[in-house]
Scaffold this active site. Structure first.
Site, PDB file in Angstrom:
ATOM      1  N   HIS A   1      30.826  40.221  46.375  1.00 47.36           N
ATOM      2  CA  HIS A   1      31.143  38.864  46.379  1.00 47.36           C
ATOM      3  C   HIS A   1      32.416  39.295  47.062  1.00 47.36           C
ATOM      4  O   HIS A   1      33.612  39.809  46.825  1.00 47.36           O
ATOM      5  CB  HIS A   1      30.770  38.050  45.869  1.00 47.36           C
ATOM      6  CG  HIS A   1      30.527  36.549  46.318  1.00 47.36           C
ATOM      7  ND1 HIS A   1      31.823  35.786  46.068  1.00 47.36           N
ATOM      8  CD2 HIS A   1      30.073  36.279  46.134  1.00 47.36           C
ATOM      9  CE1 HIS A   1      31.874  35.284  46.618  1.00 47.36           C
ATOM     10  NE2 HIS A   1      30.565  34.752  46.355  1.00 47.36           N
TER      11      HIS A   1
ATOM     12  N   GLY B   1      53.076  28.795  42.286  1.00 45.87           N
ATOM     13  CA  GLY B   1      53.091  30.579  40.830  1.00 45.87           C
ATOM     14  C   GLY B   1      53.946  31.340  41.825  1.00 45.87           C
ATOM     15  O   GLY B   1      54.237  31.001  43.742  1.00 45.87           O
ATOM     16  N   PRO B   2      53.877  32.483  42.154  1.00 41.50           N
ATOM     17  CA  PRO B   2      54.204  33.613  42.221  1.00 41.50           C
ATOM     18  C   PRO B   2      53.817  34.077  43.305  1.00 41.50           C
ATOM     19  O   PRO B   2      53.182  33.600  43.816  1.00 41.50           O
ATOM     20  CB  PRO B   2      54.918  35.050  41.720  1.00 41.50           C
ATOM     21  CG  PRO B   2      53.394  34.370  40.186  1.00 41.50           C
ATOM     22  CD  PRO B   2      53.747  33.022  40.143  1.00 41.50           C
TER      23      PRO B   2
ATOM     24  N   LEU C   1      51.691  39.414  43.631  1.00 40.89           N
ATOM     25  CA  LEU C   1      49.998  39.179  42.887  1.00 40.89           C
ATOM     26  C   LEU C   1      50.627  40.282  41.710  1.00 40.89           C
ATOM     27  O   LEU C   1      50.608  41.735  42.228  1.00 40.89           O
ATOM     28  CB  LEU C   1      48.847  40.254  43.747  1.00 40.89           C
ATOM     29  CG  LEU C   1      48.073  38.989  44.625  1.00 40.89           C
ATOM     30  CD1 LEU C   1      47.276  39.784  45.109  1.00 40.89           C
ATOM     31  CD2 LEU C   1      48.091  37.417  43.940  1.00 40.89           C
ATOM     32  N   GLY C   2      50.154  39.640  40.398  1.00 41.75           N
ATOM     33  CA  GLY C   2      49.474  40.838  39.632  1.00 41.75           C
ATOM     34  C   GLY C   2      48.095  41.434  39.065  1.00 41.75           C
ATOM     35  O   GLY C   2      47.220  41.389  39.855  1.00 41.75           O
TER      36      GLY C   2
ATOM     37  N   ALA D   1      45.947  40.356  37.745  1.00 41.34           N
ATOM     38  CA  ALA D   1      44.617  38.925  37.420  1.00 41.34           C
ATOM     39  C   ALA D   1      44.692  38.543  38.662  1.00 41.34           C
ATOM     40  O   ALA D   1      43.619  37.351  38.893  1.00 41.34           O
ATOM     41  CB  ALA D   1      45.160  38.038  36.416  1.00 41.34           C
ATOM     42  N   GLY D   2      45.564  38.749  40.072  1.00 42.19           N
ATOM     43  CA  GLY D   2      45.201  38.227  41.124  1.00 42.19           C
ATOM     44  C   GLY D   2      45.412  36.881  40.916  1.00 42.19           C
ATOM     45  O   GLY D   2      46.867  36.124  41.025  1.00 42.19           O
TER      46      GLY D   2
END
Length: 301
Positions: free
Chosen positions: A86, A168-169, A172-173, A175-176
């Protein structure tokens, strides 16, 4: 004075984990002690490596529940290690909020407040979609995340104007990113067909898909499911009052005959409104049943 009526909402967050059930259990545990939260359903799919949790609560608790789940998922799911059929953006991939006794406007406000806090407190990029979209093109989920734009592609695209997050930033970290929004009730419905040929599946999915000239308010994808050795037509019905399940099944059956295949099995992901099921029953049974003829409905209402 009587207590003020609680405005109830439903949430159906999708998480990018379908193989380690202990992680999903921890995500569920993170909201179990929040007042008014009721867990209704859990669907775990190892092939898609994805889980869908359905719960209800008062709208005044949805932000607390959302923050808790998204924070827990971010600590448990590393998108650098994730794979699955997915399309996905993040550990918490999509977090829809659906009005039950609350209004859609209530849900829009709550979802945007949740998005703002996820961005500022959890430092996770947030895209607002559906009724909560802050960029018109983002009303449709497919315009944000699709088979061609997923977590891996977003690493670079997030720096562009088109994919700049709403909150938010712009980086990407592990956690996406998360997609959040208020939307009407949606039915997630899949049908397995008697072939392992993904090309046939894609042709059938296209014939049904609303944007390709098929059924209005129907979104479709085709996947080859290795565990079943069959193709799955995966569908989202965004308005079941305009596109009935029986119409989908009948049109799919017609398209299948073009390729000498047939529908093998249907499955429901999450929950569906009672009226949608009654509609199917009435079509095939040539009846005119209403919900006041349903025993459980009469008992519990």
């Amino acid at each position: 004075m009587p207590d003020k009526e609680v405005k109830i909402v439903e949430a159906v967050p999708n998480f990018s984990e379908g193989r380690d059930i202990s992680k999903i259990e921890k995500i569920i545990d993170s909201i179990k002690n929040i007042e008014g939260v009721k867990i209704l359903d859990l669907n775990v799919d190892p092939q898609h490596n994805r889980s869908v949790i359905t719960f209800t609560c008062g709208i005044e608790r949805i932000i607390e529940a959302g923050i808790s789940m998204i924070k827990t998922a971010a600590s448990l799911i590393d998108m650098e290690k994730h794979s699955g059929l997915h399309p996905r953006f993040g550990a918490t991939d999509v977090f829809p909020i659906i009005p039950i006794t609350a209004s859609m406007d209530d849900c829009i406000i709550a979802s945007r407040n949740l998005g703002r806090l996820v961005g500022s407190e959890l430092n996770i990029p947030v895209y607002m979609y559906s009724e909560s979209a802050m960029v018109p093109e983002r009303r449709n989920l497919e315009n944000i995340r699709n088979k061609n734009v997923q977590y891996e592609e977003l690493k670079e695209l997030i720096k562009t104007d088109k994919y700049r997050p709403d909150f938010g930033p712009d980086s990407l970290g592990s956690a996406g990113a998360v997609i959040i929004g208020a939307r009407p009730a949606l039915i997630a419905y899949n049908i397995y067909i008697s072939t392992d040929d993904i090309k046939i599946g894609r042709r059938i999915a296209s014939a049904l898909r609303g944007r390709d000239g098929g059924l209005n308010t129907l979104k479709t994808l085709a996947f080859y499911i290795e565990a079943r050795k069959m193709v799955q037509i995966s569908m989202n019905i965004t308005d079941y009052k305009k596109t009935s399940i029986y119409k989908i099944f009948e049109l799919l059956s017609i398209e299948c005959r073009r390729y000498n295949v047939y529908p093998v099995e249907s499955e429901l992901i999450g929950l569906m409104p009672m009226d949608a099921l009654i509609d199917v029953f009435n079509y095939y049974m040539k009846s005119n049943i209403t919900r006041d003829k349903i025993l459980e409905y009469k008992i519990f209402t």
